[in-house]
Design a protein around this motif. Structure first.
Motif, short mmCIF file in Angstrom:
data_model
loop_
_atom_site.label_atom_id
_atom_site.label_comp_id
_atom_site.label_asym_id
_atom_site.label_seq_id
_atom_site.Cartn_x
_atom_site.Cartn_y
_atom_site.Cartn_z
N ALA A 270 0.83 -1.20 0.00
CA ALA A 270 0.00 0.00 0.00
C ALA A 270 0.87 1.25 0.00
O ALA A 270 0.56 2.25 -0.68
CB ALA A 270 -0.92 0.00 1.21
N ARG A 273 2.09 1.82 -3.48
CA ARG A 273 1.02 2.36 -4.32
C ARG A 273 0.79 3.83 -4.03
O ARG A 273 0.58 4.64 -4.95
CB ARG A 273 -0.27 1.57 -4.06
CG ARG A 273 -1.48 2.06 -4.86
CD ARG A 273 -1.20 2.02 -6.34
NE ARG A 273 -2.32 2.54 -7.12
CZ ARG A 273 -2.20 3.06 -8.32
NH1 ARG A 273 -0.99 3.17 -8.90
NH2 ARG A 273 -3.26 3.50 -8.97
N SER A 328 -6.96 7.15 -3.17
CA SER A 328 -7.63 5.85 -3.16
C SER A 328 -6.62 4.77 -3.53
O SER A 328 -6.22 4.66 -4.69
CB SER A 328 -8.80 5.84 -4.15
OG SER A 328 -9.78 6.77 -3.77
N LEU A 329 -6.22 3.98 -2.52
CA LEU A 329 -5.27 2.90 -2.80
C LEU A 329 -5.95 1.74 -3.51
O LEU A 329 -5.33 1.04 -4.29
CB LEU A 329 -4.64 2.43 -1.49
CG LEU A 329 -3.89 3.51 -0.68
CD1 LEU A 329 -3.22 2.88 0.53
CD2 LEU A 329 -2.87 4.23 -1.55
N ASP A 330 -7.23 1.52 -3.21
CA ASP A 330 -8.06 0.54 -3.92
C ASP A 330 -9.51 0.92 -3.68
O ASP A 330 -9.80 2.03 -3.21
CB ASP A 330 -7.75 -0.90 -3.48
CG ASP A 330 -7.88 -1.09 -1.97
OD1 ASP A 330 -8.80 -0.48 -1.37
OD2 ASP A 330 -7.07 -1.84 -1.39
N ASP A 331 -10.42 0.03 -3.98
CA ASP A 331 -11.84 0.35 -3.84
C ASP A 331 -12.27 0.58 -2.41
O ASP A 331 -13.29 1.22 -2.13
CB ASP A 331 -12.68 -0.78 -4.45
CG ASP A 331 -12.50 -0.88 -5.96
OD1 ASP A 331 -12.11 0.14 -6.57
OD2 ASP A 331 -12.73 -1.98 -6.50
N GLN A 332 -11.49 0.07 -1.44
CA GLN A 332 -11.91 0.13 -0.03
C GLN A 332 -11.02 1.01 0.83
O GLN A 332 -11.45 1.43 1.91
CB GLN A 332 -11.94 -1.29 0.55
CG GLN A 332 -12.93 -2.22 -0.15
CD GLN A 332 -12.89 -3.62 0.43
OE1 GLN A 332 -11.95 -3.99 1.11
NE2 GLN A 332 -13.93 -4.40 0.15
#
Length: 399
Positions: A270, A273, A328-332
């Motif tokens: 993370a 990213r 936003s590292l991913d959708d969550q």
């Protein structure tokens, strides 16, 4: 342009583009390097011109008929034109001006055709001394053609075919059936030499691509694709070398606030990213022509030659504000980091790499000490500040 690498123009005409084509997926910089190779190796070039002119002249003296005289005149004119165009192209390339690449390529092909024509008329003349001399010369030229032109393998193949092909077509006129073996030998020879040119070209392109990748990796951060410390040092030295005092030069030193917490909480993947997202956002925020570099961890540098004085502070404040927006590292997972910035500028804080980096680092430390997520411009050194103080009026003298 002194000290810069000469740059020869890529061919523009359809025929010359086809002759010089190096295959698909070859980067543009490598294409320029391969074209430059066609203009190199001057000793081989001069030796080839001297050899063909000397041979055509000697044979024309030995057999002073119109075909041989015309061949000699053509060879002298073609070789002279090739030399003049080569010298003009080298001079223009050194100044980064357009070069007559198309004309140079066509003259090379015409030169090869002239050698083939000379071989044909020498073989059919019945003078075996002249025929032997010309055929030996034509065969010797093939090595030089391959060595000079394997950067353009199609051109090399066409030149080899034009040089030796006429020897094959002359054999039916010689009255010696044994020489008809040339229809079998020469095509295979031309094919093998042409394939050798293509093979050398493939090896050269692969080597240049590998060198290009290694050079990129040495100067760039593999995670973000930004220049690393080595690339930054080179860029800053280049900027300082051309610095003339008439345009601004600023070093913006940026460190993320709270990155370690995110890295520890969400893991190194993370964190990587997040660094990539910060890099992408930085690229969009700076002006075209500014350099963004990552020099390690969560530290970044912006090298700008376009912003000075008051606008520098506004640039720094804008970077602090925009880089502090959520990621936003991913959708969550959405995270937020801050940015502390220290700025140094030339010539106020020096005109060398160490001085500017030291001043920017001190300003960054001050931004961290003042509460983080802020921008601080390094204060002027005492010498610079003293020059800005008003001069005291001179004391009146009593007569």
């Amino acid at each position: 342009m002194t000290g810069e690498t000469p740059r020869f123009s890529l061919p523009r005409w359809r025929l010359t583009r086809w002759l010089a084509d190096t295959g698909p997926d070859v980067p543009m910089e490598i294409r320029y390097a391969l074209v430059a190779g066609l203009f190199g190796t001057m000793p081989i070039f001069i030796a080839g011109l001297f050899n063909t002119v000397a041979v055509s002249l000697l044979v024309a003296i030995r057999i002073p008929t119109w075909p041989f005289i015309l061949w000699c005149v053509f060879d002298i004119l073609c070789c002279s034109a090739r030399l003049v165009v080569l010298l003009i192209a080298r001079r223009r390339a050194a100044r980064h001006e357009p070069t007559p690449t198309d004309l140079y390529i066509l003259l090379g092909v015409a030169w090869a055709a002239g050698i083939g024509f000379g071989a044909f008329i020498s073989l059919t003349s019945g003078d075996w001394v002249s025929a032997t001399l010309v055929c030996l010369s034509a065969t010797a030229m093939v090595g030089g053609v391959c060595f000079r032109n394997f950067g353009a393998p199609r051109m090399a193949g066409v030149m080899i075919a034009l040089t030796l092909g006429p020897c094959t077509f002359a054999t039916p006129f010689l009255g010696e059936p044994i020489l008809l073996i040339g229809f079998v030998q020469l095509p295979f020879f031309i094919y093998s030499m042409s394939r050798a040119a293509f093979g050398l070209n493939s090896m050269l392109v692969a080597t240049m691509q590998a060198e290009r990748e290694h050079a990129f990796q040495a100067k760039h951060d593999l995670l973000t694709g930004l220049p690393n410390r080595v690339g930054l040092n080179q860029a800053l030295k280049a900027s300082l070398a051309r610095y003339d005092g008439t345009r601004p030069l600023a070093v913006v030193y940026l460190d993320l606030d709270g990155f370690k917490t995110i890295n520890d909480t969400h893991g190194h993947k993370a964190g990587d990213r997040l660094l990539q997202l910060v890099s992408d956002r930085l690229r969009r925020l700076v002006r075209a022509g500014d350099l963004v570099a990552r020099i390690g961890g969560d530290e970044f540098i912006v090298l700008s030659e376009q912003v000075g004085g008051g606008p520098l502070k506004r640039l720094g404040d804008r970077l602090v504000r925009e880089l502090s927006q959520p990621y936003s590292l991913d959708d969550q997972v959405r995270v937020t980091v801050g940015a502390s910035i220290g700025i140094a500028r030339a010539p106020d804080h020096g005109l060398d790499l160490e001085s500017l980096m030291s001043a920017a680092d001190s300003a960054l430390y001050q931004a961290k000490s003042d509460g983080k997520s802020r921008c601080v411009i390094a204060p002027l050194p005492r010498e610079a500040a003293s020059r800005l103080l008003p001069q005291a009026a001179p004391l009146s003298t009593v007569a």
